[in-house]
Each structure stands twice: as structure tokens, then as C-alpha cells.
Design a protein around this motif. Structure first.
Motif, PDB file in Angstrom:
ATOM      1  N   GLY A 148     -21.834  27.616 -98.716  1.00 38.86           N
ATOM      2  CA  GLY A 148     -20.952  26.750 -99.472  1.00 38.86           C
ATOM      3  C   GLY A 148     -21.618  25.485 -99.962  1.00 38.86           C
ATOM      4  O   GLY A 148     -21.065  24.392 -99.827  1.00 38.86           O
ATOM      5  N   TYR A 163     -14.080  24.562-106.101  1.00 33.14           N
ATOM      6  CA  TYR A 163     -15.193  24.407-105.162  1.00 33.14           C
ATOM      7  C   TYR A 163     -14.997  23.168-104.300  1.00 33.14           C
ATOM      8  O   TYR A 163     -15.195  23.210-103.078  1.00 33.14           O
ATOM      9  CB  TYR A 163     -16.513  24.306-105.925  1.00 33.14           C
ATOM     10  CG  TYR A 163     -17.678  23.895-105.046  1.00 33.14           C
ATOM     11  CD1 TYR A 163     -18.360  24.832-104.279  1.00 33.14           C
ATOM     12  CD2 TYR A 163     -18.076  22.564-104.955  1.00 33.14           C
ATOM     13  CE1 TYR A 163     -19.406  24.461-103.449  1.00 33.14           C
ATOM     14  CE2 TYR A 163     -19.121  22.179-104.136  1.00 33.14           C
ATOM     15  CZ  TYR A 163     -19.782  23.128-103.387  1.00 33.14           C
ATOM     16  OH  TYR A 163     -20.813  22.748-102.554  1.00 33.14           O
ATOM     17  N   GLU A 189     -25.618  32.825-105.220  1.00 33.33           N
ATOM     18  CA  GLU A 189     -24.972  32.987-106.517  1.00 33.33           C
ATOM     19  C   GLU A 189     -25.954  32.683-107.644  1.00 33.33           C
ATOM     20  O   GLU A 189     -25.864  33.242-108.730  1.00 33.33           O
ATOM     21  CB  GLU A 189     -23.762  32.062-106.614  1.00 33.33           C
ATOM     22  CG  GLU A 189     -22.605  32.442-105.705  1.00 33.33           C
ATOM     23  CD  GLU A 189     -21.404  31.548-105.913  1.00 33.33           C
ATOM     24  OE1 GLU A 189     -20.350  32.059-106.331  1.00 33.33           O
ATOM     25  OE2 GLU A 189     -21.523  30.337-105.640  1.00 33.33           O
ATOM     26  N   SER A 198     -22.173  30.623-102.030  1.00 38.90           N
ATOM     27  CA  SER A 198     -20.732  30.475-101.866  1.00 38.90           C
ATOM     28  C   SER A 198     -20.379  30.254-100.400  1.00 38.90           C
ATOM     29  O   SER A 198     -21.210  30.397 -99.496  1.00 38.90           O
ATOM     30  CB  SER A 198     -20.015  31.728-102.389  1.00 38.90           C
ATOM     31  OG  SER A 198     -20.273  32.838-101.535  1.00 38.90           O
TER      32      SER A 198
END
Length: 459
Positions: free
Chosen positions: A71, A319, A91, A40
Motif C-alpha cells: 500500500g 487510495y 502495480e 497496492s
């Protein structure tokens, strides 16, 4: 506007997320396998190659060097086996045994064969198409990285406004690559991105300002303008001409309407495409194969189907919005946290700005007939006075004069971007964030509806 910015505005510091203490762990990858991960924006995953060889979308990892990812959704592949040290909080992470890398490497070898046989005619002109989240951009990175690895200098063209390449989202861009791609930063750095161990790239940028090429009639003229620039560049540089170029595209143009792919056909025509890679859609492959199967030899278009990688995952709009905002923040403040950039803030009068907003009816600016596409350019832009509605927006500073015809402004390349941080309608003042200090640009500026507003860029 491509110089390094001034030093009078510090990078805003966001509240740091709580640090999660995660022990380091290792992954032993067998040959032809890849380590896939998702991390993330609030976390950082670090990866170090301890033994063997591995690559990240075609770019080799340096031994014992620590790479940081935030990210992103990525994959590290190994041809000969390797051992990775991973720390941080992902994640999702797993090792996959079925990948598309062998097929992608074969595609590269096939392109190399065309380059060796191209001679004075030049190298392959490659178009990559497919639905959203099919892995088109990843394939383009791999093909570019492999070409650079064998000493080539390919040109890369991004026609997807939803993904910035060496520029912010909302733009179309192209650049020649003679040095390796940056593992952490993707395509690498441009002169306004801050310190980088990888040589910077000099992109040519045009501003589209809309999210979807199917929205209006501005996309086709910009494709034509980009094609003219790319082909002219190839004629001037034999090293690039012998290698050709690769074009990335948005998934929306691959949807088709009744088997008609208007924008794909326009790109093929304007760029004289001779190789089309289709990812993740048998229907698209079938339609394009049928359309281009009986062309003359000197105009042949080879349509090749490649399987979608199992590592491709759907990226939801939340996202993608975070991804775009991260790219915009990096444009002004740099991506190197230790050696960030410090853009310049200044206040300008309303009268100092020449802002052209993309007209809401621009989809009808050229009529509905192909022959009439360029005949009525008056509806492209609307001259606009600053209001609160433009606060937190980006303005594309073009090379055109505000007195130029609208189609000249449309076709003008972009010098850089400024951010509207505040609008005072009472005093008729605008506070701008610029990559470097200096006078307010007098050039024509384009305000589009995409990318969306970025509130809080300047605290």
C-alpha cells in the motif's frame, strides 16, 4: 494510554487475497538513478539490496535484509550503483534516470552550513510548501534522515492533518529524531505501535479533526500552540536547537487567494521561519519571494524553489482513504503481522464519556477579523451525547478536563485515541476499543469529522 495494550482481543483477520506466484527478478541501478514502484494494499513487494549502496527517502538499506512494502508508492535511490532483488507483484515499477535527489542533497548541505554557523541563535527553521502530491513529505523525510545520519537531532513537525506522523490522520504532531527512520514504517514507531527494531519516538500530538486547514478557524490557534511547544523544547535541548526543525504542510494552504497565503504567513510568523522550500509551483515561489524579499536581516526568510520529483504521482481519494484506514488499524493492532497488538474492548455508560464535537459553525467561532480571532471561543465545540452517528468513529482523548474552557480543550495535547465500535441507544451503552485496559478516560474527548468513519475495524 501510551502503554502497550492488553491481550484480550485478537487482531481481526481479513480475507487474504489470492497469492500470486511471481518469480524474483533483479534491477541493476547505475549511479544517480532510482527504482520507483507502486504496490497496492492487497499485495506485498519485497526488496533486498544484493550489492552496492542504496537508500529509501534518505535512509540507507541494510545489505541482504529483506524489506516488505504494501500500500505504498516509493523510490530507492543509489549514489554509487547497486543491485536489487525484487519479488512480489507491483502495480508499477521502473528505473528512473532523472531524479531530484542531487538537489535535495544540496538542500541538506545548505542547511548543514546554516547549522554550523547558527551558534546560540539555533539552526534553520524550515518550512516545506507546495501543492498536493508535490513530494513535500518525501522531502521532509530525506532532510530528516540526512540530518540524523550526520549525528544531528532534528525536530520534525507535521501540520498536515491528512497525513498522520507517529499518530493517526486528523492530528498535528511533532517529535525529535535521534535515530534512523524506519524503511518500512516511514517515520517509525511510537510506544503504541508494537515491537520495532528502531527505537520508538515520543510525539507530541494535537487533534485538529478536520481534513482541510482552510475549513475553519481552529487551525491557526493550534499552529500557535504547536509553535510554542516546539520553540520551548528547542530552548531546553541544545542538541535540537542547534539543528532546528522541518515543517511539513498540507497542499491546500499553498493554493492562495489572490496572492495571499494566510496560513503560510501565520506559520512563518509563529515559528519564526527563516527557510522556505517551495516544491512544484513557480507561482507560489514567485509570490512568496516577493513577499519576503525586503525583510530586515534578523528576520530574513530565504525562499528556495526545488523541482518536483518525477516520481511523484497523484494519489486519488480512494487510495488516501485506504491509507488512512491502514494507519488507524496499525495504531490499534500494530503493523507487525507476526507480533501484532491486542487492544482492549470494554463497555461504558453514556454518562462516563465527555465527548465534544467540533461545531459545524466553528469557522465563525472567532469572528472574521484577525484581531478578534481569540475573543469568542464559545463556538469551538458542542457537548454531545453518544448516538449511532458516532459509531465507527475515533475519539481523541485529551489531557484537558471536561470542565475546562473550550479553548483549553482545543489547545490540550492528546493522550491517545479510542474507537467507538458499537452504540446501544436503548441501554445507553457504548463499546469502546482502547489501546490498553483500564477505566474509561474521564478526560475531554474530541470528535471531529476527519478522519472518516472506519467500519469493520472490529469484527
Amino acid at each position: 494510554m501510551m502503554n502497550l495494550p492488553g491481550l484480550n482481543l485478537a487482531t481481526p483477520v481479513a480475507d487474504a487475497p489470492p497469492i500470486a506466484v511471481v518469480e524474483k527478478h533483479e534491477h541493476n541501478l547505475r549511479i544517480y538513478t532510482e527504482y520507483r514502484f507502486e504496490v497496492s494494499f492487497a499485495r506485498t513487494l519485497t526488496i533486498k539490496l544484493l550489492e552496492g549502496t542504496a537508500e529509501y527517502f534518505g535512509t540507507e538499506l541494510a545489505p541482504t535484509q529483506t524489506y516488505s512494502f504494501s500500500g505504498t508508492k516509493g523510490a530507492i535511490f543509489t549514489w554509487h550503483g547497486c543491485r536489487l532483488e525484487v519479488s512480489g507483484e507491483a502495480e508499477s515499477e521502473y528505473v528512473a534516470e532523472e531524479t531530484g535527489m542531487v538537489a535535495y542533497a544540496n538542500a541538506h548541505l545548505a542547511l548543514e552550513g546554516l547549522r554550523d554557523r547558527g551558534g546560540l541563535e539555533g539552526g534553520p527553521r524550515v518550512l516545506v510548501v507546495g501543492p498536493e502530491n508535490a513530494g513535500k513529505t518525501s522531502l521532509c523525510k530525506i532532510l530528516t534522515a540526512y540530518a540524523v545520519k550526520v549525528g544531528r537531532q532534528p525536530m520534525m513537525v507535521n501540520l498536515d492533518p491528512r497525513q498522520g506522523m507517529l499518530s493517526v490522520p486528523g492530528s498535528l504532531s511533532t517529535a525529535a529524531f535521534s535515530s534512523i527512520l524506519d524503511v518500512e514504517e516511514g517515520w517509525g514507531s511510537s510506544p503504541i505501535s508494537g515491537p520495532s527494531p528502531i527505537p520508538v519516538k515520543m510525539p507530541l500530538v494535537y487533534h485538529y479533526g478536520l481534513a482541510n486547514p482552510e475549513e475553519g478557524k481552529v487551525f491557526k490557534p493550534l499552529v500557535t500552540r504547536m509553535a510554542l511547544a516546539v520553540i520551548s523544547r528547542l530552548e531546553e535541548e541544545p542538541l535540537s536547537k542547534s539543528v532546528g526543525f522541518v515543517i511539513d504542510t498540507p497542499g491546500s494552504i499553498s493554493a492562495g487567494k489572490g496572492g495571499v497565503y494566510d496560513n503560510i504567513e501565520h506559520i512563518v510568523s509563529e515559528f519564526s521561519i527563516n527557510v522556505v522550500f517551495v516544491l512544484g509551483s513557480e507561482r507560489l515561489y514567485s509570490d512568496l519571494s516577493r513577499k519576503y524579499q525586503n525583510r530586515p536581516t534578523d528576520e530574513a526568510v530565504n525562499v528556495v524553489r526545488l523541482d518536483k520529483s518525477g516520481g511523484c504521482v497523484d494519489r486519488d481519494e480512494a487510495y488516501m482513504k485506504q491509507f488512512r484506514q491502514a494507519q488507524i488499524r496499525a495504531y490499534f493492532f500494530g503493523s507487525d503481522k507476526e507480533n501484532g497488538l491486542a487492544p482492549h474492548s470494554q463497555t461504558s455508560d453514556f454518562g462516563d464519556l465527555n465527548i465534544f464535537r467540533i461545531a459545524e459553525d466553528s469557522s465563525n467561532a472567532y469572528g472574521h477579523d484577525e484581531d478578534d480571532m481569540y475573543s469568542r471561543p464559545s463556538g469551538i465545540y458542542e457537548k454531545t451525547i453518544p448516538t449511532l452517528s458516532i459509531q465507527n468513529s475515533l475519539l481523541a482523548v485529551t489531557t484537558a478536563s471536561p470542565a475546562d474552557r473550550q479553548e483549553v480543550i482545543r489547545d490540550a495535547s492528546v493522550r491517545g485515541y479510542v474507537y467507538v465500535s458499537d452504540v446501544d441507544e436503548t441501554k445507553k451503552k457504548v463499546r469502546l476499543l482502547l489501546p490498553q485496559p483500564g477505566q474509561t478516560p474521564a478526560n475531554a474527548m474530541i470528535l471531529g469529522s476527519f478522519p472518516e468513519d472506519v467500519p469493520g475495524l472490529v469484527s
